[in-house]
Design an enzyme around this catalytic site. Structure first.
Site, mmCIF file in Angstrom:
data_model
loop_
_atom_site.group_PDB
_atom_site.id
_atom_site.type_symbol
_atom_site.label_atom_id
_atom_site.label_comp_id
_atom_site.label_asym_id
_atom_site.label_seq_id
_atom_site.Cartn_x
_atom_site.Cartn_y
_atom_site.Cartn_z
ATOM 1 N N GLY A 85 8.676 -50.272 46.317
ATOM 2 C CA GLY A 85 8.429 -50.822 44.987
ATOM 3 C C GLY A 85 9.525 -51.792 44.568
ATOM 4 N N ASN A 98 8.547 -44.506 34.107
ATOM 5 C CA ASN A 98 8.798 -43.417 35.048
ATOM 6 C C ASN A 98 9.399 -42.178 34.382
ATOM 7 O OD1 ASN A 98 10.708 -45.723 35.033
ATOM 8 N ND2 ASN A 98 12.077 -44.279 36.020
ATOM 9 N N GLN A 110 4.310 -46.415 38.869
ATOM 10 C CA GLN A 110 3.958 -45.077 38.367
ATOM 11 C C GLN A 110 2.492 -44.960 37.958
ATOM 12 O OE1 GLN A 110 5.722 -42.421 38.660
ATOM 13 N NE2 GLN A 110 7.744 -43.253 39.094
ATOM 14 N N SER A 169 4.335 -48.634 44.996
ATOM 15 C CA SER A 169 5.216 -47.980 45.968
ATOM 16 C C SER A 169 4.469 -46.840 46.652
ATOM 17 C CB SER A 169 6.447 -47.435 45.240
ATOM 18 O OG SER A 169 7.187 -46.606 46.098
ATOM 19 N N GLY A 170 4.510 -46.808 47.987
ATOM 20 C CA GLY A 170 3.764 -45.794 48.733
ATOM 21 C C GLY A 170 4.174 -44.368 48.411
ATOM 22 N N HIS A 171 5.500 -44.138 48.304
ATOM 23 C CA HIS A 171 5.946 -42.736 48.214
ATOM 24 C C HIS A 171 5.685 -42.097 46.856
ATOM 25 C CE1 HIS A 171 9.998 -43.036 46.113
ATOM 26 N NE2 HIS A 171 9.833 -44.300 46.421
ATOM 27 N N THR A 220 8.254 -57.612 61.208
ATOM 28 C CA THR A 220 7.202 -56.848 61.892
ATOM 29 C C THR A 220 6.747 -55.709 60.993
ATOM 30 O OG1 THR A 220 8.141 -57.446 64.005
ATOM 31 C CG2 THR A 220 6.659 -55.545 63.999
ATOM 32 N N CYS A 253 17.237 -42.123 39.846
ATOM 33 C CA CYS A 253 18.213 -43.172 40.133
ATOM 34 C C CYS A 253 19.425 -43.092 39.223
ATOM 35 C CB CYS A 253 17.555 -44.537 40.006
ATOM 36 S SG CYS A 253 16.114 -44.689 41.026
#
Ligand code: PLP
Length: 392
Positions: A71, A150, A178, A198-200, A236, A324
């Site tokens: 993200g 968040n 979020q 964001s994937g996670h 890649t 964070c």
């Protein structure tokens, strides 16, 4: 000890189906998707399928999806792209409650001479739309406003804010890290130019993200290198991560209803029970415009960190402020911007749920937390039992 994981805004567990989808791309299909041979070509096909699944979740076209590493990269890529394509503009509009991925970037840009307007929020965490509108000027390069916060889960009316920006000809970016998978939206029905995922945060692994860029928008790549992602993001591809994120997007679309019924029900049960059992507790953030999985509750006169440590003894994971900012005893910048009093801001805990939580887990928190608060307050020099009965 069983873990009761209520910190899903920090990160989520990888869904078992997502892991299963990824494993072949570590073991067998390790080819480079850019290679000429069909061993690599079959991997490229899977990346394209992941792109289609991601596009479908947010009502976009596959060619509007750029895979990134997280993200934070998506936020940086979006904002820097506009600054590169609109070099004559030196003003950025954002909000006071953004994630550091935008906030710290803007602080760094201000060192380089950009003027930053951070639009204020009210005491419920809602955006001051009048101040927003009046902050747009002919010199404004870009607007970046988060879709959902968040820490509090408060939702901003970004689709409306994007229309206002469009009237002024200003590109609009939103950090939807979020909100994606928690509230429904379709990019075909709004005028937002760029959007970060964001994937996670949605049961895919860490290390993969998405930047949506509306077709026809000017785009200047952040990661310059090979021709991957149609030249919009060199490097890649993280094939297993991308395949996993595609699967997670497909699952998120199927689970949206469950988020807004089952997960919301658990969140509401937790919140109501805690507010009822614990005097001088209150929810931070507007409860009508809020993600279904998040509650941020302040317990006055005690430290959030102390609460977390005692919850941890029962295997209960929550968070005070955002992950964070943990390790710092500064009150959260979000609660500060909302004008939450010091004694409340310090004792704030964020519980963020997911579809993997159960009613039993919520019952356990409802049982364990009130005595923890009572114990900590009995040790606090600022607390007297009379305060429990006094009005706020
Ligand atoms: N934006 C928001 C609103 C977030 O909550 C987070 C992560 O907590 C990010 C951006 C950064 O995402 P990532 O961890 O994928 O870099």
């Amino acid at each position: 000890m069983k873990t009761v994981y209520l910190d899903n805004n920090a990160t989520t567990q990888v869904a078992p189906e997502v892991l299963d989808a990824m494993l072949p791309y570590f073991r067998e299909f390790y080819g480079n998707p850019s290679s000429m041979h069909s061993f690599g070509g079959q991997v490229a096909k899977q990346i394209q399928e992941a792109r289609e699944r991601a596009a479908s979740l947010i009502g976009a076209s596959p060619d509007e999806i750029i895979f990134t590493s997280c993200g934070t990269e998506s936020d940086n890529a979006a904002i820097r792209s506009v600054l590169t394509t609109r070099t004559d503009k030196r003003h950025i509009v954002t909000s006071r409650v953004e994630h550091p991925a935008v906030k710290a970037l803007c602080a760094s840009l201000s060192q380089q001479g950009y003027r930053i307007t951070e639009v204020q929020v009210d005491k419920s965490g809602l955006l001051d739309m009048d101040q927003y509108e009046s902050s747009l000027t002919p010199d404004t390069a870009v607007v970046s406003l988060m879709w959902a916060n968040n820490e509090t889960g408060v939702i901003f009316p970004v689709e409306k804010a994007a229309e206002t920006a469009k009237k002024h000809g200003i590109p609009f970016h939103t950090d939807a890290v979020q909100s994606t998978g928690k509230i429904p939206f379709k990019m075909k029905s709004n005028v937002i130019d760029m959007l970060s995922i964001s994937g996670h945060k949605l049961h895919a692994p860490k290390g993969v993200g998405i930047l949506y860029v509306r077709r026809g928008s000017k785009f200047s790549p952040f990661m310059i290198g090979g021709h991957q992602e149609k030249g919009r993001r060199g490097g890649t591809e993280n094939t297993p991560g991308i395949v996993g994120l595609g699967k997670a997007c497909e699952m998120a679309a199927a689970n949206l209803n469950r988020e807004n019924t089952f997960v919301k029900g658990l969140r509401d049960k937790l919140e109501n029970a805690l507010l009822q059992a614990i005097p001088r507790s209150r929810v931070n953030g507007d409860t009508a415009h809020r993600l279904p999985n998040t509650t941020n509750i302040s317990f006055e006169y005690i430290e959030g960190e102390a609460i977390l440590l005692l919850l941890n003894e029962y295997g209960i994971c929550a968070s005070s402020g955002s992950a964070c900012t943990s390790g710092s005893l500064q009150p959260s910048h979000v609660l500060h911007a909302m004008g939450v009093p010091f004694t409340m801001a310090h004792g704030s805990i964020r519980f963020s749920l997911s579809i993997y939580n159960t009613e039993e887990e919520i019952d356990m928190v409802i049982e364990k937390l009130p005595p923890i608060i009572e114990r900590l307050r009995s040790m606090s020099p600022f607390w007297t039992p009379a305060l429990a009965c006094a009005g706020e």
